[in-house]
Motif scaffolding. Structure first.
Motif, short mmCIF file in Angstrom:
data_model
loop_
_atom_site.label_atom_id
_atom_site.label_comp_id
_atom_site.label_asym_id
_atom_site.label_seq_id
_atom_site.Cartn_x
_atom_site.Cartn_y
_atom_site.Cartn_z
N SER A 169 0.86 -1.14 0.21
CA SER A 169 0.11 0.16 0.28
C SER A 169 0.76 1.34 -0.02
CB SER A 169 -0.99 -0.11 1.34
OG SER A 169 0.17 0.12 2.33
N ASP A 170 2.19 1.03 0.05
CA ASP A 170 3.10 2.40 0.19
C ASP A 170 2.84 2.90 1.71
OD1 ASP A 170 4.73 1.95 -1.70
OD2 ASP A 170 3.28 3.07 -3.35
N LYS A 171 2.16 2.61 2.50
CA LYS A 171 2.10 3.06 3.69
C LYS A 171 3.17 2.88 4.75
CE LYS A 171 -2.18 2.86 6.49
NZ LYS A 171 -3.15 2.13 7.07
N THR A 172 3.46 3.85 5.57
CA THR A 172 4.52 3.81 6.48
C THR A 172 4.17 4.15 7.89
OG1 THR A 172 5.35 6.29 5.89
CG2 THR A 172 6.08 4.42 4.57
N GLU A 173 5.04 4.04 8.62
CA GLU A 173 4.94 4.19 10.05
C GLU A 173 6.00 4.91 10.53
OE1 GLU A 173 2.77 1.89 13.81
OE2 GLU A 173 4.32 0.82 12.38
N ALA A 174 5.87 5.99 11.49
CA ALA A 174 7.15 6.66 12.09
C ALA A 174 7.45 6.00 13.09
CB ALA A 174 6.71 8.16 12.48
N VAL A 175 8.97 5.96 13.27
CA VAL A 175 9.63 5.52 14.65
C VAL A 175 10.06 6.57 15.31
CG1 VAL A 175 11.13 3.94 15.62
CG2 VAL A 175 10.18 3.27 13.46
N TYR A 176 9.87 6.63 16.86
CA TYR A 176 10.12 7.74 17.29
C TYR A 176 11.42 7.61 18.62
CZ TYR A 176 6.02 9.87 15.65
OH TYR A 176 5.09 10.29 14.89
N ASN A 177 11.98 8.44 18.82
CA ASN A 177 13.17 8.42 19.81
C ASN A 177 12.18 8.73 21.13
OD1 ASN A 177 15.25 8.98 21.87
ND2 ASN A 177 16.52 9.87 20.38
N PRO A 178 12.29 7.88 22.15
CA PRO A 178 11.18 8.07 23.27
C PRO A 178 11.83 9.03 24.10
CG PRO A 178 12.50 5.97 23.49
CD PRO A 178 12.91 6.51 22.16
N ALA A 179 13.25 9.47 24.25
CA ALA A 179 13.80 10.66 24.93
C ALA A 179 13.24 11.82 24.25
CB ALA A 179 15.36 10.35 24.95
N THR A 180 13.39 11.84 23.01
CA THR A 180 13.08 13.49 22.42
C THR A 180 11.76 13.60 21.93
OG1 THR A 180 14.07 12.70 20.42
CG2 THR A 180 15.67 13.45 22.17
N LEU A 181 11.11 12.44 21.59
CA LEU A 181 9.81 12.38 20.88
C LEU A 181 9.98 12.58 19.35
CD1 LEU A 181 7.27 13.42 23.82
CD2 LEU A 181 8.26 11.26 23.15
N GLU A 182 11.18 12.91 18.86
CA GLU A 182 11.40 13.08 17.65
C GLU A 182 11.14 11.78 16.40
OE1 GLU A 182 14.49 16.63 18.19
OE2 GLU A 182 15.33 14.71 17.45
N ALA A 183 10.55 12.01 15.42
CA ALA A 183 10.60 10.78 14.77
C ALA A 183 12.09 10.56 14.05
CB ALA A 183 9.83 11.12 13.40
N ILE A 184 12.57 9.25 14.05
CA ILE A 184 13.87 8.98 13.84
C ILE A 184 13.95 8.17 12.53
CG2 ILE A 184 15.14 9.17 15.96
CD1 ILE A 184 14.71 6.14 16.35
N ALA A 185 12.83 7.61 12.04
CA ALA A 185 12.97 6.73 10.89
C ALA A 185 11.35 6.46 10.42
CB ALA A 185 13.48 5.34 11.05
N GLU A 186 11.40 6.10 9.44
CA GLU A 186 9.96 5.77 9.00
C GLU A 186 9.88 4.29 8.32
OE1 GLU A 186 6.29 7.55 7.98
OE2 GLU A 186 7.89 8.68 8.40
N VAL A 187 9.11 3.51 8.71
CA VAL A 187 9.19 2.05 8.14
C VAL A 187 8.09 1.61 7.65
CG1 VAL A 187 11.05 1.24 9.81
CG2 VAL A 187 8.44 1.15 10.47
N ALA A 188 7.95 0.50 6.81
CA ALA A 188 6.75 0.00 6.08
C ALA A 188 5.86 -0.47 6.95
CB ALA A 188 7.34 -1.05 5.16
N TYR A 189 4.55 -0.18 6.51
CA TYR A 189 3.40 -0.78 7.35
C TYR A 189 2.69 -1.70 6.47
CZ TYR A 189 -0.45 -0.25 10.58
OH TYR A 189 -1.39 -0.38 11.52
N GLY A 190 3.31 -2.88 6.78
CA GLY A 190 2.66 -4.09 6.03
C GLY A 190 1.44 -4.63 6.83
N GLY A 191 0.81 -5.78 6.25
CA GLY A 191 -0.49 -6.33 6.84
C GLY A 191 -0.49 -7.30 6.22
#
Ligand code: NAP
Length: 480
Positions: free
Chosen positions: A20-42
């Protein structure tokens, strides 16, 4: 954003984006900044991953143990070579202090080494027959395609603790890591790829847990689900796997008691209690949730422990000197606060800590906290807090404290501190837990069986016992 990893789905030896080309962000829990974007499979990606694992099973399972072990040895070597880089990634996505992340990577590599060694020691049996004209063999065979679902709190070691024995046994795998920590999973799969793992033997699907989970559950080709996570999700997997009579290996939640007897070495006991409770900020399935301290030493123990707790530094995991990082997310922070509020409302006294840490970072931090005047009805005494709170309750005699320690639906790990060997053995035998630490709070090692009883799980991981989860014993009866 430090990295874009939209091709985070690994099927049949190739990296893919989600259909679907959908992605999901990954966050650094210390800063709450997004650090990456990964594929959202199903479902679609999981079905392909299962098919790929199924196709690879026949060649992988027919290789000799020695051939399989070579790849695991190589993966172990590569992981150790990259410890520093992997530890930094782990801290960035999970939050734990860098020294703990380094320890986890080394521990994760140990599972690869241990099962590299075990791969060629999968023995069967030749049974003495009661009938002269028969010969009887028991041969261990890999169970087939394994669905592996892992949590965020140990994003590297929970994966190798499953994948290494599965591969050693000759199984193939579809891995679904926690959405908070997919980067460590991606790195581990890349290491296996570089170690020479044939295409399709390990597949990785990041994305929608329910869709991936139900596809694994409803596929006839997946013969085992190995899961580490909450008891709630474990129960769901158990219910849903009934239709295909799928084998399950479940490493679930815990509510570990620490019992400090009056003959304990107080210096050692306080150091170990501190290490148990505050490792990974209390977000560890086997970490102490409640402390029972003999009434004659409670005051001394609490004073010593408080002094040590007050020396702990809360902060960014990558900064030197940090002892406690952030909680994983807002939900975790709310749970810790709710447990604290409930205890205080019911009469607990805050000995130290007891509030959020408001440093210069945006994450959910909490001061390490000690509570006294604890009653049995408090949430901290009954539910996993998964945060840095230690409730301390006095006890008067051995029998009553054993009853209290056992009075829970959980049965993962329990700890006792005593210098009396007879007591150590007596109490260890009576504790209804899968793991008992006697003057030891780090019982998770590659060579020993790790796992809970009661609602803490089914099956073992680690040691030669961990291989059994991935093997079926076939009985061959021969008339001669
Ligand atoms: P969790 O909520 O149960 O999640 C664990 C994994 O299961 C995650 O990857 C999660 O993905 C996935 N999941 C959730 N619902 C699912 C579904 N319907 N189908 C398939 N997968 C599903 O646990 P957690 O919060 O990540 O981890 C903390 C818990 O793990 C604690 O209870 C801790 O005690 C336990 N734990 C146990 C051990 C042990 O060895 N016994 C070790 C470590 C942790 P999503 O997040 O995307 O839903």
């Amino acid at each position: 954003m430090i990295e874009t990893l939209v091709k985070s789905i690994f099927i049949d030896g190739k990296w893919h984006t989600a259909e679907s080309d959908k992605t999901e962000a990954v966050y650094n829990p210390a800063t709450l900044e997004a650090i990456a974007e990964v594929a959202y499979g199903g479902e679609e990606e999981t079905n392909k991953a299962i098919q790929s694992a199924h196709n690879a099973f026949y060649t992988w399972s027919e290789m000799t143990g020695r051939e399989r072990s070579k790849i695991l040895y190589k993966a172990h070597e590569l992981m150790l070579e990259e410890t520093d880089r992997l530890a930094e990634i782990l801290t960035t996505e999970q939050g734990k202090p860098l020294n703990e992340a380094t320890g986890e990577i080394k521990g994760a590599a140990n599972f690869l080494l241990w099962y590299a060694e075990e791969a060629s020691r999968s023995y069967g049996e030749w049974l003495p027959s009661s009938i002269k004209s028969k010969r009887m063999l028991v041969i261990p065979q890999p169970i087939g395609v394994v669905g592996a679902i892992t949590p965020w709190n140990f994003p590297a070691s929970m994966i190798t603790r499953k994948i290494a024995p599965a591969l050693a046994a000759g199984c193939t795998v579809v891995l679904k890591p926690a959405p908070e920590t997919p980067l460590s999973a991606i790195e581990i799969v890349k290491i296996l790829e570089r170690a020479g793992l044939p295409n399709g033997v390990v597949n990785l699907v990041t994305g929608n847990a329910e869709a991936i989970g139900s596809t694994l559950l409803t596929s006839k080709d997946v013969r085992l689900i190995t899961f580490t996570g909450s008891t709630k999700v474990g129960k769901y997997l158990m219910r849903e796997s009934a239709d295909h009579v799928k084998k399950l290996s479940l490493e679930l939640g815990g509510h570990a008691p620490i019992v400090v007897f009056d003959d304990a070495d107080m210096e050692k006991a306080t150091t170990l209690a501190l290490a148990s409770k505050f490792r990974n900020n209390g977000q560890t399935c086997i970490c102490a949730n409640r402390l029972y301290v003999h009434e004659s030493v409670q005051e001394r123990f609490t004073k010593l422990l408080t002094e040590k707790v007050q020396e702990l530094h809360v902060g960014y995991g990558l900064d030197e000197g940090t002892d406690l990082g952030p909680l994983i997310n807002q939900q975790a922070s709310q749970k810790v606060q709710a447990h604290l509020d409930d205890a205080v409302e019911k009469g607990a006294q805050i000995v130290c800590g007891g509030k959020r840490w408001n440093g210069d970072l945006n994450g959910y931090f909490f001061h390490p906290t000690i509570l006294s005047k604890i009653t049995d009805d408090m949430l901290v005494m009954n539910e996993e807090t998964f945060g840095p709170i230690i409730p301390i309750q006095p006890f008067s005699d051995e029998e009553s404290v054993i009853n209290k320690a056992n009075d829970t639906d959980y049965g993962l790990a329990a700890y006792i501190f005593t210098e009396n060997t007879s007591r150590a053995i007596r109490v260890s035998e009576k504790l209804e837990y899968g793991i008992v630490g006697v003057n030891d709070v780090f019982p998770a090692v590659a060579e020993a069986p790790f796992g809970g009883i009661k609602q803490s799980g089914i099956g073992k991981e680690g040691g030669h016992h961990g291989m059994h989860e991935f093997l079926e014993m076939k009985f061959v009866s021969m008339g001669i």
